[in-house]
Design a protein around this motif. Structure first.
Motif, PDB file in Angstrom:
ATOM      1  N   MET A   1    -161.244 -66.160 -34.616  1.00 41.47           N
ATOM      2  CA  MET A   1    -162.415 -65.385 -34.188  1.00 41.47           C
ATOM      3  C   MET A   1    -162.018 -64.459 -33.039  1.00 41.47           C
ATOM      4  O   MET A   1    -161.402 -64.867 -32.069  1.00 41.47           O
ATOM      5  N   THR A   2    -162.358 -63.180 -33.182  1.00 40.33           N
ATOM      6  CA  THR A   2    -162.020 -62.195 -32.156  1.00 40.33           C
ATOM      7  C   THR A   2    -162.858 -62.412 -30.904  1.00 40.33           C
ATOM      8  O   THR A   2    -164.068 -62.562 -30.990  1.00 40.33           O
ATOM      9  N   GLN A   3    -162.200 -62.440 -29.770  1.00 41.74           N
ATOM     10  CA  GLN A   3    -162.906 -62.650 -28.508  1.00 41.74           C
ATOM     11  C   GLN A   3    -163.791 -61.450 -28.183  1.00 41.74           C
ATOM     12  O   GLN A   3    -163.439 -60.307 -28.426  1.00 41.74           O
ATOM     13  N   VAL A   4    -164.966 -61.734 -27.626  1.00 47.85           N
ATOM     14  CA  VAL A   4    -165.932 -60.690 -27.322  1.00 47.85           C
ATOM     15  C   VAL A   4    -165.838 -60.323 -25.841  1.00 47.85           C
ATOM     16  O   VAL A   4    -165.707 -61.188 -24.974  1.00 47.85           O
ATOM     17  N   TYR A   5    -165.923 -59.026 -25.552  1.00 49.71           N
ATOM     18  CA  TYR A   5    -165.953 -58.565 -24.169  1.00 49.71           C
ATOM     19  C   TYR A   5    -167.341 -58.826 -23.585  1.00 49.71           C
ATOM     20  O   TYR A   5    -168.343 -58.738 -24.285  1.00 49.71           O
ATOM     21  N   ASN A   6    -167.370 -59.143 -22.304  1.00 48.57           N
ATOM     22  CA  ASN A   6    -168.638 -59.456 -21.644  1.00 48.57           C
ATOM     23  C   ASN A   6    -168.746 -58.649 -20.362  1.00 48.57           C
ATOM     24  O   ASN A   6    -168.365 -59.103 -19.287  1.00 48.57           O
ATOM     25  N   ASN A   7    -169.236 -57.421 -20.496  1.00 51.62           N
ATOM     26  CA  ASN A   7    -169.395 -56.552 -19.332  1.00 51.62           C
ATOM     27  C   ASN A   7    -170.514 -57.109 -18.457  1.00 51.62           C
ATOM     28  O   ASN A   7    -171.649 -57.230 -18.912  1.00 51.62           O
ATOM     29  N   PRO A   8    -170.220 -57.464 -17.192  1.00 49.40           N
ATOM     30  CA  PRO A   8    -171.215 -58.140 -16.352  1.00 49.40           C
ATOM     31  C   PRO A   8    -172.236 -57.220 -15.688  1.00 49.40           C
ATOM     32  O   PRO A   8    -173.141 -57.704 -15.007  1.00 49.40           O
ATOM     33  N   PHE A   9    -172.090 -55.905 -15.889  1.00 53.89           N
ATOM     34  CA  PHE A   9    -172.955 -54.970 -15.176  1.00 53.89           C
ATOM     35  C   PHE A   9    -174.014 -54.363 -16.092  1.00 53.89           C
ATOM     36  O   PHE A   9    -173.814 -54.266 -17.303  1.00 53.89           O
ATOM     37  N   PRO A  10    -175.154 -53.967 -15.532  1.00 52.52           N
ATOM     38  CA  PRO A  10    -176.234 -53.401 -16.339  1.00 52.52           C
ATOM     39  C   PRO A  10    -175.768 -52.192 -17.141  1.00 52.52           C
ATOM     40  O   PRO A  10    -175.020 -51.355 -16.629  1.00 52.52           O
ATOM     41  N   PRO A  11    -176.201 -52.076 -18.403  1.00 45.59           N
ATOM     42  CA  PRO A  11    -175.812 -50.922 -19.232  1.00 45.59           C
ATOM     43  C   PRO A  11    -176.150 -49.601 -18.565  1.00 45.59           C
ATOM     44  O   PRO A  11    -177.156 -49.476 -17.868  1.00 45.59           O
ATOM     45  N   GLU A  12    -175.269 -48.612 -18.766  1.00 46.18           N
ATOM     46  CA  GLU A  12    -175.429 -47.247 -18.265  1.00 46.18           C
ATOM     47  C   GLU A  12    -175.199 -47.113 -16.762  1.00 46.18           C
ATOM     48  O   GLU A  12    -175.195 -46.001 -16.228  1.00 46.18           O
ATOM     49  N   SER A  13    -175.017 -48.225 -16.035  1.00 48.01           N
ATOM     50  CA  SER A  13    -174.735 -48.127 -14.604  1.00 48.01           C
ATOM     51  C   SER A  13    -173.291 -47.676 -14.399  1.00 48.01           C
ATOM     52  O   SER A  13    -172.434 -47.812 -15.276  1.00 48.01           O
ATOM     53  N   ASP A  14    -172.991 -47.114 -13.218  1.00 54.17           N
ATOM     54  CA  ASP A  14    -171.620 -46.679 -12.934  1.00 54.17           C
ATOM     55  C   ASP A  14    -170.641 -47.840 -13.022  1.00 54.17           C
ATOM     56  O   ASP A  14    -169.523 -47.683 -13.536  1.00 54.17           O
ATOM     57  N   ARG A  15    -171.031 -48.994 -12.521  1.00 50.43           N
ATOM     58  CA  ARG A  15    -170.129 -50.148 -12.576  1.00 50.43           C
ATOM     59  C   ARG A  15    -169.876 -50.589 -14.016  1.00 50.43           C
ATOM     60  O   ARG A  15    -168.762 -51.004 -14.364  1.00 50.43           O
ATOM     61  N   HIS A  16    -170.897 -50.510 -14.850  1.00 49.72           N
ATOM     62  CA  HIS A  16    -170.722 -50.825 -16.277  1.00 49.72           C
ATOM     63  C   HIS A  16    -169.700 -49.872 -16.903  1.00 49.72           C
ATOM     64  O   HIS A  16    -168.787 -50.300 -17.632  1.00 49.72           O
ATOM     65  N   ILE A  17    -169.817 -48.584 -16.602  1.00 48.75           N
ATOM     66  CA  ILE A  17    -168.913 -47.578 -17.161  1.00 48.75           C
ATOM     67  C   ILE A  17    -167.487 -47.793 -16.661  1.00 48.75           C
ATOM     68  O   ILE A  17    -166.518 -47.728 -17.430  1.00 48.75           O
ATOM     69  N   LEU A  18    -167.343 -48.056 -15.364  1.00 50.26           N
ATOM     70  CA  LEU A  18    -166.012 -48.279 -14.801  1.00 50.26           C
ATOM     71  C   LEU A  18    -165.369 -49.539 -15.368  1.00 50.26           C
ATOM     72  O   LEU A  18    -164.170 -49.571 -15.681  1.00 50.26           O
ATOM     73  N   TRP A  19    -166.165 -50.612 -15.494  1.00 50.02           N
ATOM     74  CA  TRP A  19    -165.646 -51.859 -16.080  1.00 50.02           C
ATOM     75  C   TRP A  19    -165.177 -51.614 -17.507  1.00 50.02           C
ATOM     76  O   TRP A  19    -164.102 -52.061 -17.905  1.00 50.02           O
ATOM     77  N   HIS A  20    -165.982 -50.912 -18.287  1.00 48.32           N
ATOM     78  CA  HIS A  20    -165.616 -50.625 -19.677  1.00 48.32           C
ATOM     79  C   HIS A  20    -164.305 -49.844 -19.742  1.00 48.32           C
ATOM     80  O   HIS A  20    -163.441 -50.132 -20.570  1.00 48.32           O
ATOM     81  N   MET A  21    -164.151 -48.873 -18.845  1.00 49.34           N
ATOM     82  CA  MET A  21    -162.955 -48.034 -18.849  1.00 49.34           C
ATOM     83  C   MET A  21    -161.710 -48.840 -18.522  1.00 49.34           C
ATOM     84  O   MET A  21    -160.671 -48.714 -19.190  1.00 49.34           O
ATOM     85  N   LEU A  22    -161.795 -49.681 -17.477  1.00 53.21           N
ATOM     86  CA  LEU A  22    -160.603 -50.349 -16.968  1.00 53.21           C
ATOM     87  C   LEU A  22    -160.392 -51.758 -17.518  1.00 53.21           C
ATOM     88  O   LEU A  22    -159.402 -52.402 -17.187  1.00 53.21           O
ATOM     89  N   VAL A  23    -161.298 -52.216 -18.354  1.00 56.89           N
ATOM     90  CA  VAL A  23    -161.084 -53.505 -19.009  1.00 56.89           C
ATOM     91  C   VAL A  23    -161.068 -53.319 -20.520  1.00 56.89           C
ATOM     92  O   VAL A  23    -160.006 -53.346 -21.151  1.00 56.89           O
ATOM     93  N   GLU A  24    -162.228 -53.088 -21.101  1.00 54.54           N
ATOM     94  CA  GLU A  24    -162.303 -53.062 -22.571  1.00 54.54           C
ATOM     95  C   GLU A  24    -161.475 -51.934 -23.184  1.00 54.54           C
ATOM     96  O   GLU A  24    -160.655 -52.174 -24.076  1.00 54.54           O
ATOM     97  N   ARG A  25    -161.688 -50.707 -22.727  1.00 55.86           N
ATOM     98  CA  ARG A  25    -160.946 -49.593 -23.336  1.00 55.86           C
ATOM     99  C   ARG A  25    -159.459 -49.701 -23.052  1.00 55.86           C
ATOM    100  O   ARG A  25    -158.622 -49.414 -23.929  1.00 55.86           O
ATOM    101  N   ASP A  26    -159.099 -50.124 -21.853  1.00 58.89           N
ATOM    102  CA  ASP A  26    -157.687 -50.272 -21.500  1.00 58.89           C
ATOM    103  C   ASP A  26    -157.002 -51.318 -22.375  1.00 58.89           C
ATOM    104  O   ASP A  26    -155.902 -51.101 -22.887  1.00 58.89           O
ATOM    105  N   ILE A  27    -157.664 -52.466 -22.560  1.00 58.04           N
ATOM    106  CA  ILE A  27    -157.065 -53.526 -23.377  1.00 58.04           C
ATOM    107  C   ILE A  27    -156.931 -53.092 -24.829  1.00 58.04           C
ATOM    108  O   ILE A  27    -155.886 -53.276 -25.463  1.00 58.04           O
TER     109      ILE A  27
END
Length: 295
Positions: A1-27
């Protein structure tokens, strides 16, 4: 089973976007060895990358990445080497488990992200690959989107405490913990690691002028959770730090709707929680208070 990413920040917030960039997209780019997936995340002009060589002595840090190009070449080489040793699904799961990014400071269009790695991956031949370091990423808002302007990376984790074991989690659910099948989105019990206690008063859907925002439970729940996050952020925390929540609803018939929105904000393991029906100030449908621990 593929592991799911769990972004801890509210959607559309700057922290959500930064987390997505440097965790999910990077990986995901690393797993494909595809630099084009992350190329636009970097601001080439003025970029500087420091290699800390896993030393807590700044005199040992070196300017190994004076340009995005030099970093790209090393990144691609590391991707090829890792994919040559580890099955892609194993590598994805290991990287997600080892990566911790909760501390993001944003001021005047600039951001500093404290990204930590603490884990290990078992290669196809049985080799244990240790992932234990931390990196400070520097970002800025450029032409309407966040860009990486540099980093100080491969620093020891933790810093200045040789031999100490870094905390892997602020909170964790003990093995064997269980609850009935009709339970809501909360943990039955949590073990909380020592740290600074942060407690916020009950938050509701009230703006800075004292006006109630929203007429429905959906609207008020979202604003209430956003207000909770603002208070937590003022103390250097976010929802991942929360271990206890108390929820007050004027009507328990709103329970399911409240939960459906609550889970969008609250990452696992979710806090232990109590929810009761209560009489609130006129016009309010929900109020939430939270307890958090700052590592």
């Amino acid at each position: 089973m593929t592991q799911v990413y769990n972004n801890p920040f509210p959607p559309e917030s700057d922290r959500h976007i930064l987390w997505h960039m440097l965790v999910e997209r990077d990986i995901e780019a690393f797993l494909k060895g595809d630099w084009s997936m992350v190329e636009d995340d970097f601001l080439a002009e003025g970029f500087i990358g420091m290699d800390g060589s896993k030393s807590d002595n700044p005199d040992n840090w070196r300017l190994d990445f004076p340009s995005v190009t030099t970093y790209r070449d090393t990144w691609l080489k590391q991707s090829r080497e890792m994919l040559g040793k580890v099955n892609v699904d194993t590598l994805r799961s290991g990287l997600i488990d080892a990566t911790y990014l909760r501390d993001i400071e944003i001021k005047d269009g600039a951001a500093v992200l404290h990204k930590k790695f603490n884990g290990q991956i078992v290669a196809d031949d049985g080799e244990i690959i240790s992932l234990q370091w931390q990196t400070l990423y520097y970002c800025k808002m450029f032409e309407g989107r966040w860009k990486i302007t540099g980093f100080t990376g491969y620093l020891p984790y933790p810093m200045g405490t040789r031999g100490a074991q870094p905390p892997t989690q602020i909170k964790q659910s003990p093995a064997g913990a269980s609850q009935h099948i009709t339970a809501g989105p909360y943990s039955p019990v949590l073990i909380v690691n020592p740290g600074q206690l942060v407690v916020i008063s009950g938050q509701a859907a009230i703006d800075q002028t004292g006006m109630i925002v929203g007429d429905t439970i959906e609207e008020q729940t979202r604003v209430t959770m956003e207000n909770c996050l603002k208070q937590l952020a003022s103390a250097g925390c976010n929802f991942a730090n929360v271990f206890k929540a108390n929820v007050y609803l004027t009507d328990l018939a709103h329970w399911n709707i409240f939960n459906s929105i609550y889970v969008e904000f609250m990452p696992e393991p979710r806090p232990v929680r109590t929810a009761v029906q209560a009489q609130l100030l006129p016009g309010l449908l929900v109020e939430v208070e939270m307890w958090a621990v700052k590592a």
